[in-house]
Design a protein around this motif. Sequence first.
Motif, PDB file in Angstrom:
ATOM      1  N   ASN A  22      40.159  40.095  39.194  1.00 40.42           N
ATOM      2  CA  ASN A  22      39.803  39.872  40.593  1.00 40.42           C
ATOM      3  C   ASN A  22      39.645  38.375  40.883  1.00 40.42           C
ATOM      4  N   SER A  26      42.189  36.194  43.304  1.00 39.68           N
ATOM      5  CA  SER A  26      41.661  35.477  44.469  1.00 39.68           C
ATOM      6  C   SER A  26      41.991  33.984  44.391  1.00 39.68           C
ATOM      7  N   PHE A  53      40.351  45.055  47.084  1.00 41.12           N
ATOM      8  CA  PHE A  53      40.329  45.433  45.663  1.00 41.12           C
ATOM      9  C   PHE A  53      41.715  45.796  45.152  1.00 41.12           C
ATOM     10  N   VAL A  56      42.909  44.399  41.637  1.00 39.40           N
ATOM     11  CA  VAL A  56      42.372  45.049  40.443  1.00 39.40           C
ATOM     12  C   VAL A  56      43.031  46.410  40.234  1.00 39.40           C
ATOM     13  N   THR A 107      48.120  39.979  47.178  1.00 41.80           N
ATOM     14  CA  THR A 107      47.078  40.548  46.324  1.00 41.80           C
ATOM     15  C   THR A 107      47.680  41.476  45.280  1.00 41.80           C
ATOM     16  N   GLY A 111      47.748  40.456  41.442  1.00 41.42           N
ATOM     17  CA  GLY A 111      46.943  41.375  40.650  1.00 41.42           C
ATOM     18  C   GLY A 111      47.731  41.964  39.495  1.00 41.42           C
TER      19      GLY A 111
END
Length: 229
Positions: A22, A26, A53, A56, A107, A111
Amino acid sequence: MGKLLEPVWGSKEFLKFIFIVNFLTSLCIFITAVALYYITRLETYLYMPLSGFQGVLAGFLVGIKQIVPDQELYLLKIKAKWLPSLMLLLSIAISFFTAESAAYLPTLIFGTYMGWIYLRYLQKKPETKLSGDPSDDFAFSSFFPEFLRPVIDPIASIFHRMLCGRRTEMSGDDHGYTLGGASLPGSDPIEASRRRERGARALEERLATEKLAAAQSVEESKKDAAENV
């Protein structure tokens, strides 16, 4: 996904994975947004809300790819090793049709990549005192179809030497593990195989428990129906 990964990794490693992936996701998104602003001078990159989220969760899919790569999904008949790739492909395709979904792409992409970086090079193995998973089945090219791997492998090896060259040489001298002529930091293929076996065993135990619970529920329902009659 947590029910499958936590028994294999342990609670401490599971939480560590969540925190690191995470944080790195970010950080990469922040750096990318600032870089795009300086390149385009568009302030929308500075004020675009990016959170969630999803990074993740994408990393969890990479963990499932590592632990039970050959496990088939029940309905789709697709092996688990293709879950991260299919997730990214579907997300990219959807982003062409809905502008809102494009905000999630950074993201998901970061991720997935940070999850792979951590599991490939950084995850500690207390039982062997080694790090990472250097197996061919978990190489970066394994996210792509077979016909693209001859193109992906040389490019991935260049970035591997750039990012991990010195650490690779030190780890190779200490442990003697190599892959394609270049030493890799971390664990050996035997440990990777054991980890996949533990993952498959954990999945089988979970499915057996669910089947047993379902059977007991059916029996109780029949018993209650009989008593009511």
